[in-house]
Design a protein around this motif. Structure first.
Motif, short mmCIF file in Angstrom:
data_model
loop_
_atom_site.label_atom_id
_atom_site.label_comp_id
_atom_site.label_asym_id
_atom_site.label_seq_id
_atom_site.Cartn_x
_atom_site.Cartn_y
_atom_site.Cartn_z
N UNK A 1 -1.00 7.02 3.48
CA UNK A 1 -2.11 6.25 2.91
C UNK A 1 -2.55 5.14 3.87
N UNK A 2 -2.65 5.53 5.16
CA UNK A 2 -3.00 4.57 6.19
C UNK A 2 -4.18 5.07 7.02
N UNK B 1 -15.87 2.90 -0.10
CA UNK B 1 -14.61 2.94 -0.85
C UNK B 1 -14.89 3.23 -2.32
N UNK B 2 -14.38 4.33 -2.88
CA UNK B 2 -14.50 4.54 -4.33
C UNK B 2 -13.44 3.70 -5.03
N UNK B 3 -13.87 2.62 -5.64
CA UNK B 3 -12.93 1.62 -6.16
C UNK B 3 -12.21 2.17 -7.40
N UNK B 4 -10.92 1.87 -7.47
CA UNK B 4 -10.10 2.32 -8.59
C UNK B 4 -10.66 1.83 -9.92
N UNK B 5 -10.33 2.54 -10.99
CA UNK B 5 -10.90 2.25 -12.31
C UNK B 5 -10.09 1.23 -13.11
N UNK B 6 -9.00 0.72 -12.56
CA UNK B 6 -8.19 -0.27 -13.25
C UNK B 6 -8.38 -1.64 -12.62
N UNK B 7 -8.69 -2.64 -13.45
CA UNK B 7 -8.78 -4.02 -12.96
C UNK B 7 -7.39 -4.45 -12.48
N UNK B 8 -7.35 -5.15 -11.37
CA UNK B 8 -6.07 -5.62 -10.85
C UNK B 8 -6.18 -6.04 -9.40
N UNK C 1 -3.66 1.18 -0.81
CA UNK C 1 -3.08 1.89 -1.95
C UNK C 1 -4.15 2.67 -2.71
N UNK C 2 -3.84 3.90 -3.05
CA UNK C 2 -4.81 4.77 -3.73
C UNK C 2 -4.16 5.41 -4.93
N UNK D 1 -8.31 2.25 -4.16
CA UNK D 1 -9.26 3.36 -4.10
C UNK D 1 -8.77 4.54 -4.93
N UNK D 2 -9.71 5.38 -5.34
CA UNK D 2 -9.33 6.60 -6.04
C UNK D 2 -9.09 7.75 -5.09
#
Length: 379
Positions: free
Chosen positions: A101-102, A127-134, A68-69, A77-78
């Protein structure tokens, strides 16, 4: 020992993956990127070790990893285009299906047979990790078959946590690790202040958010302690669990109703009195050896309370992994720590147990024993 719980959603036994997957991350755990969009993103990696535990090879047509991005807490990921996918199977290539997204991994040939000696690795790097904790669900789908049957999609979902940058939970220790019956233990750990912490062990769930140590008195049986950290948005929290154990010499056994009549019963042609040290003419515990052929065959249900002991007893890269499924559906995973050291787990009646070999393409001699409070084998 560190235990990271991976809650997985799987279909019926007929749709279960034919391959086994061990999912880890670097760093562990992953750190969410700063919420400030001008700040550089945190970079992470997912490593997926894949193996075939059964002696019968499986034909593999493709593997897809859905990541999921976006900008929400369930997004990992972003930007998927920045991720570098790799697979170690010879003749296989990786591509990105941006619309789905696969990441899709396919062979040059129509398919590849994967046997117990053909383990391989899938890596998603940079992987550029998303900016929201979760917690982000990463979906693995294999298209596979056995023999000449039709290829079938088989899916497993792994929940990958993204933690705050300053979160940490480490060095969960139990001292001493071996005590006499009724002895005391001292639990210690290191943790950050931005999470809720709970200590769990049989019959107890205790809030220890404001502590970094705890004394427990009068421990009378082998006990596994779980230290659970919960942080992030309550609607999509991230959870990390560490575990430590204490072994009790001559432990108490807590059982329900007990009726004993006559001599100890034999099981599968084995004279129990020759296998166990008995004080009288009867025993509440019966040793029911579990054939090694039941490894990797799916869930086994405990018909009584009992103790499961596992040992992989030759030097190799193989470890035994046990998945215990609670009646509520919650799962815990355990793995043998090293060779010649048994893993011992108390299993309540009705819980399901799955034993798998986790390896990088090697096999091992396996010893599994089931001590049943009632004489019934795992089934």
């Amino acid at each position: 020992m560190t235990l990271v719980v991976q809650m997985q959603d799987a279909g019926s036994a007929a749709n279960d993956p034919l391959l086994s997957y061990a999912v880890t991350t670097t760093p562990s755990p992953l750190k969410a990127s700063p919420e400030n969009p001008q700040a550089p993103e945190e970079i992470g990696e997912i490593i997926i070790a894949v193996s075939r535990q059964s002696g019968t090879p499986a034909d593999l047509q493709s593997v897809t990893v859905k990541v999921p991005a976006g900008t929400m807490s369930p997004d990992l990921a972003t930007d998927l285009a920045k991720i570098n996918p790799r697979i170690t199977l010879t003749g296989w290539t990786a591509s990105l299906d941006a619309a789905a997204k696969e990441f899709v991994f396919t062979p040059t040939a129509s398919h590849t047979p994967v046997g117990p000696d053909d383990g391989f690795t899938i890596q998603l790097s940079d992987i550029p990790v998303s900016r929201k904790v979760g917690t982000a669900p990463v979906t693995l789908t294999e298209s596979s078959r056995i023999g000449t049957s039709a290829f079938q999609d088989r899916t497993t979902v792994y929940n990958i946590g993204k933690f705050p940058a300053d979160f940490y939970l480490r060095n969960f220790l139990c001292e001493p690790s071996i005590i006499p019956n009724g002895g005391d233990v001292h639990l210690t750990w290191e943790r950050s202040v931005n999470a809720k912490y709970d200590l769990l062990y049989p019959g107890v769930e205790r809030d220890v958010t404001d502590r970094t140590s705890l004394e427990l008195e009068g421990v009378r049986s082998d006990t596994t302690f779980y230290l659970r950290a919960t942080t992030g948005d309550p609607t999509n929290p991230v959870i990390r669990i560490l575990t430590t154990q204490v072994s009790v010499t001559k432990p108490d056994l807590d059982i329900g109703n007990l009726d004993i009549h006559g001599k100890a019963a034999a099981h599968n042609g084995l004279d129990v009195e020759n296998l166990l040290s008995l004080r009288g003419t009867a025993s509440i515990m019966t040793l029911c050896s579990v054939p090694a052929s039941l490894v990797d065959t799916g869930d086994l249900t405990a018909p009584t309370d009992g103790i499961l002991t596992l040992l992989e007893n030759i030097l190799s890269n193989t470890h035994l992994e046990v998945t215990v499924t609670y009646p509520t559906g919650w799962q815990m995973q355990y793995r043998t720590a090293d060779h010649y050291t048994p893993l011992t787990l108390p299993i309540p009646k009705g819980y399901k147990v799955r034993v798998q070999k986790v390896s990088a393409g090697q096999s091992a001699a396996v010893s599994i024993q089931w001590f049943s409070f009632g004489g019934a084998p795992l089934a």
